[in-house]
Write an enzyme that holds these catalytic residues in place. Sequence first.
Site, PDB file in Angstrom:
ATOM      1  CG  ASP A   1      -1.311  -1.106   1.635  1.00 61.01           C
ATOM      2  OD1 ASP A   1      -2.372  -1.992   0.160  1.00 61.01           O
ATOM      3  OD2 ASP A   1      -2.499  -1.183   2.636  1.00 61.01           O
TER       4      ASP A   1
ATOM      5  CG  ASP B   1      -5.622  -0.131   1.359  1.00 57.42           C
ATOM      6  OD1 ASP B   1      -6.536   0.259   0.753  1.00 57.42           O
ATOM      7  OD2 ASP B   1      -5.531  -1.739   1.710  1.00 57.42           O
TER       8      ASP B   1
ATOM      9  NE  ARG C   1     -10.906  -3.244  -3.117  1.00 60.71           N
ATOM     10  CZ  ARG C   1      -9.741  -4.651  -2.134  1.00 60.71           C
ATOM     11  NH1 ARG C   1      -9.175  -3.826  -2.129  1.00 60.71           N
ATOM     12  NH2 ARG C   1     -10.711  -5.720  -3.014  1.00 60.71           N
TER      13      ARG C   1
END
Length: 322
Positions: A137, A163, A216
């Site tokens: 990430d 995230d 997302r």
Amino acid sequence: MRRTSARLTMAGIVAFATAASLTVAAAGPGSATESAAPRTLAVGSPTGFGASTTGGGNGTVHNVSNASQFTSAVQSSGSKQVRVNGTINLSSMVKVSANTTIIGVGSHARIEGSGLNISRVNNVIVQNLTFSNSNDDAINVEYATNVWIDHNTFTNPNDGAVDIKRASDRITVSWNRSYNVDKNMLLGHSDSNGSEDSGKLRVTYHHNWFDGTNQRNPRVRFGNPVHVYNNYFDSVGSYGVASTENAGVLVEGNYFENTDDPFHLGEGSSDKGSLVARNNHFVNSGSGQQGGSVNSIPYGYSLQSASSVKASVTAGAGVGKI
């Protein structure tokens, strides 16, 4: 319109300009300079669930320009402010300690190759950095509270851009730009983690530019309410926002352009959550799917007219725009 994370007072402009004019030329290889007269370097203040975040406050200022300096600074104890100069090349995720502000100098500060792990800590600000080509990430947030992620640019992470998971809470994600990102911003990592996540994962996403991201934006589990307002969804691929697994998401005052599926309920094998959509603006986009009820937003905010969001966000989101 209230742009607390972008609009500066004259005192704030002077303080940031002064900070940006400092040099790290005096630092030897592998060492970082420290300011003898700390000042608050973060620009503006957060709106929304992360409003109480102060980061490193006016703690010790570390000026860093390589990975060893950076890692040492962000992992040091006490309140600290870390000024990133140029490109920091990371080979693995770097854990950030509590009470930390990380801020890029100018428009060219960059975290390259990996990202930040904000885990089991409180009170962190990340501002004015480009995150590129992370092998994981770009920013991972877990078991963390009071986090503000503001005016950054994210591109080409191996996994997510931002995230947020595992009982994290009271977070604001504002004025960021994401491009060349597939799994952009996940909120809640697993359908089976409700025992930890229920009553947590309260996040505000505002004035972000989802620039051709695929999915997302965010994908939400359990958080209720989650507030997605005044963002610009630009040519989003698979879908914009998904509400799943007892989540409650308010999608408000956003600008959707060339986005076939702006928001929906459920995703993959995850059950449907609740989603309320109001006052959004659609250009060559679908109308979205909504249903259920969402807990009330517990803070005050100024909602910008959705039709004006594109101009504001493209002018103000990302690195170098504070």
